[in-house]
Write an enzyme that holds these catalytic residues in place. Structure first.
Site, PDB file in Angstrom:
ATOM      1  N   LYS A 110      41.908  33.721  38.643  1.00 20.20           N
ATOM      2  CA  LYS A 110      40.534  33.227  38.690  1.00 20.20           C
ATOM      3  C   LYS A 110      40.436  31.780  38.179  1.00 20.20           C
ATOM      4  O   LYS A 110      39.535  31.047  38.549  1.00 20.20           O
ATOM      5  CB  LYS A 110      39.609  34.122  37.864  1.00 20.20           C
ATOM      6  CG  LYS A 110      39.600  35.594  38.265  1.00 20.20           C
ATOM      7  CD  LYS A 110      39.114  35.809  39.689  1.00 20.20           C
ATOM      8  CE  LYS A 110      38.750  37.256  39.990  1.00 20.20           C
ATOM      9  NZ  LYS A 110      39.910  38.178  40.016  1.00 20.20           N
TER      10      LYS A 110
HETATM   11  C1  LIG Z   1      40.168  39.250  40.834  1.00 20.57           C
HETATM   12  C2  LIG Z   1      41.561  39.744  40.864  1.00 20.57           C
HETATM   13  C3  LIG Z   1      42.106  40.302  42.022  1.00 20.57           C
HETATM   14  C4  LIG Z   1      41.318  40.496  43.285  1.00 20.57           C
HETATM   15  O1  LIG Z   1      40.973  39.281  43.889  1.00 20.57           O
HETATM   16  P1  LIG Z   1      39.775  39.214  44.946  1.00 20.57           P
HETATM   17  O2  LIG Z   1      39.600  37.787  45.255  1.00 20.57           O
HETATM   18  O3  LIG Z   1      38.582  39.802  44.238  1.00 20.57           O
HETATM   19  O4  LIG Z   1      40.184  40.041  46.107  1.00 20.57           O
HETATM   20  C5  LIG Z   1      43.433  40.683  41.988  1.00 20.57           C
HETATM   21  N1  LIG Z   1      44.176  40.575  40.867  1.00 20.57           N
HETATM   22  C6  LIG Z   1      43.674  40.045  39.733  1.00 20.57           C
HETATM   23  C7  LIG Z   1      44.544  39.978  38.532  1.00 20.57           C
HETATM   24  C8  LIG Z   1      42.357  39.612  39.690  1.00 20.57           C
HETATM   25  O5  LIG Z   1      41.866  39.078  38.556  1.00 20.57           O
END
Ligand SMILES: *Cc1c(COP(=O)(O)O)cnc(C)c1O
Length: 490
Positions: A110
């Site tokens: 993120k």
């Molecule tokens: C948010 C997240 C995901 C999923 O990503 P999306 O963009 O919501 O599909 C996968 N792995 C981790 C560690 C995340 O923080």
């Protein structure tokens, strides 16, 4: 270039307006009518830095920003905060290429978008003479919350409120959020799962009366979830960079097709890969990996999206999601930009908990492959890959690794592949410790130490010292009290 709602609101928005507002007035998501082409020659990509690629991609989607403004955003976002100078390095593990997106401030992917979103947003506010305080509302399955808090903490003219599911995040994720500093930060645990948090946030956005009341108090709501186009577009950059990286290392020739496997929750990360492909990066299969909450696997197999099912808490909590918001953008693109179709599907989802694609739309999903892995398989992969290849991965990455293995077994498609790694293994230390055969304890922090002693894998700075940090946020609320929490926080 204008942005439109996936549900047909009859208005085009400037990119700056779309970023400030987050969600369209009719609850739709902002999308460009068509995806721009890559602003680079393919044979030049391998020589560009991460920052140059991010700059080019962002300018292609957000032309209202001047070069100077965009350079300022990019250079402040992708700097020494990242513990790896390549920002998104790639590691060869067996025949696969693992793209590590977790070297930012909070040790999950993120950070790739949330380190730049505050700069994009505050720059947009200046350009649009925005006089309201922007209050960012965020529902999180664990990682977005912390990354958004870090990005917006003490940023002038903003406030941030985060809601996370009380029983749905790892101990390390929770501790990261409840210890957040910053005068403008608010964090609430809610009784319920991520979907409840996300629906609650969407309801608040749709409460016209509340919106007016807040505006009168000088506050405008916006979103840091991947429903905000300012979150999504920066994620395209690492796919372009990764392709260049593979050319540079001689893994592939210019223009050679590459498969991508992405651990998926809200469908943001894999949608960014789809956008990169639309722009001209020769990606072939987009492998969408889910955990036991496998709505998307079923969707790609049947063309039916059905959330009338049991919700599972898994070892990959950031993917414990049934309503993958960004899929709405994909529906818009594969319907040829037909907002009427999208609106009908979304209405069906909200009133009947399901929808089904037409044959034609289903056929245009050929480039996706959906698969899933349960917790037992996830842990088996972490243990096996560590034992055989000496590479330690987190639970989310392991889901993608397993689904990729299944894909190869099923299709024998052995094109070069990029497996996207979304978090540091230390963020999910309890599951990872158990997976590599350690005696995991209830204390997430002891497990971090144990993993380090056994593997020697470096602990991210973000997680050092977390145990000793003061807890600043400790409210648990019911999901129907989210609105009240917002009013009280402002
Ligand atoms: C948010 C997240 C995901 C999923 O990503 P999306 O963009 O919501 O599909 C996968 N792995 C981790 C560690 C995340 O923080």
């Amino acid at each position: 270039m204008k942005y439109f709602s996936t549900r047909g609101e009859n208005k085009g928005y400037k990119s700056t307006e779309a970023i400030i507002q987050g969600l369209a007035n009719d609850r739709g998501l902002f999308v460009p009518k068509s995806i721009p082409r890559l602003p680079f020659e393919m044979d030049k990509i391998q020589n560009l830095s991460y920052q140059d690629i991010a700059f080019g991609i962002l300018k292609a989607f957000f032309p209202e920003y001047t070069d100077k403004e965009m350079r300022y955003c990019v250079e402040n976002a992708y700097d020494e905060k990242f513990e790896n100078s390549q920002i998104a390095p790639m590691v060869k593990v067996g025949d696969t290429n693992i793209l590590e997106l977790y070297h930012g401030k909070t040790a999950a992917f993120k950070d790739m978008a949330l380190s730049i979103l505050p700069y994009l947003l505050t720059t947009a506010m200046k350009k649009e003479n925005e006089e309201h305080e922007i209050c960012i509302l965020t529902a999180t399955s664990g990682d977005t919350g912390k990354a958004a808090l870090e990005g917006f903490a003490d940023v002038n003219g903003t406030r941030i409120i985060v809601f996370y599911p009380n029983e749905g995040v790892s101990k390390v994720q929770e501790r990261q959020m409840v210890t957040q500093e910053g005068e403008n930060t608010h964090v609430f645990a809610i009784e319920g799962n991520f979907d409840a948090a996300q629906s609650g946030v969407k309801d608040i956005f749709n409460d016209v009366e509340l919106g007016h009341r807040l505006l009168a108090d000088g506050v405008k709501l916006s979103s840091a979830n991947s429903i905000n186009i300012g979150r999504l577009v920066p994620q395209i950059a690492y796919y372009v960079h990764a392709y260049g990286n593979m050319m540079k290392r001689g893994e592939i020739n210019l223009g050679e097709p590459v498969n991508i496997a992405v651990p998926t929750g809200n469908f943001g990360n894999i949608l960014a890969a789809y956008y990169a492909k639309q722009m001209g990066i020769p990606f072939d299969k987009l492998i969408c990996a889910s955990n036991e909450n496998k709505v998307l696997t079923d969707f790609f197999n049947t063309g039916k999206y059905d959330i009338d099912r049991e919700f599972h808490l898994t070892a990959s909590p950031s993917m414990d999601i049934l309503i993958s918001s960004n899929l709405e953008r994909l529906l818009y693109h594969i319907s040829g930009g037909n907002a009427n179709i999208v609106r009908e599907l979304m209405e069906s989802l909200s009133s009947h908990r399901r929808y089904e694609l037409s044959k034609e739309m289903k056929n245009s999903l050929e480039e996706f492959y959906g698969g899933f892995a349960d917790d037992r398989q996830t842990k088996e992969i972490i243990g096996r890959v560590y034992a055989e290849k000496g590479y330690l991965m987190d639970t989310h990455t392991a889901v993608a690794y397993k689904v990729y293995e299944d894909y190869v077994e099923e299709t024998n498609d052995r094109k070069p592949v990029i497996i996207v790694s979304t978090a540091s293994p230390y963020k999910f230390a309890d599951s990872v410790a158990a997976a590599i055969g350690l005696k995991a304890t209830d204390d997430g922090f002891e497990n971090i130490d144990m993993i380090f002693e056994t593997t020697g894998v470096k602990i991210p700075k973000a997680l050092c010292g977390l145990r000793e940090k003061e807890i600043r946020h400790n409210e648990i609320i019911k999901s129907h009290d989210m609105k009240k929490a917002v009013i009280d926080s402002i």
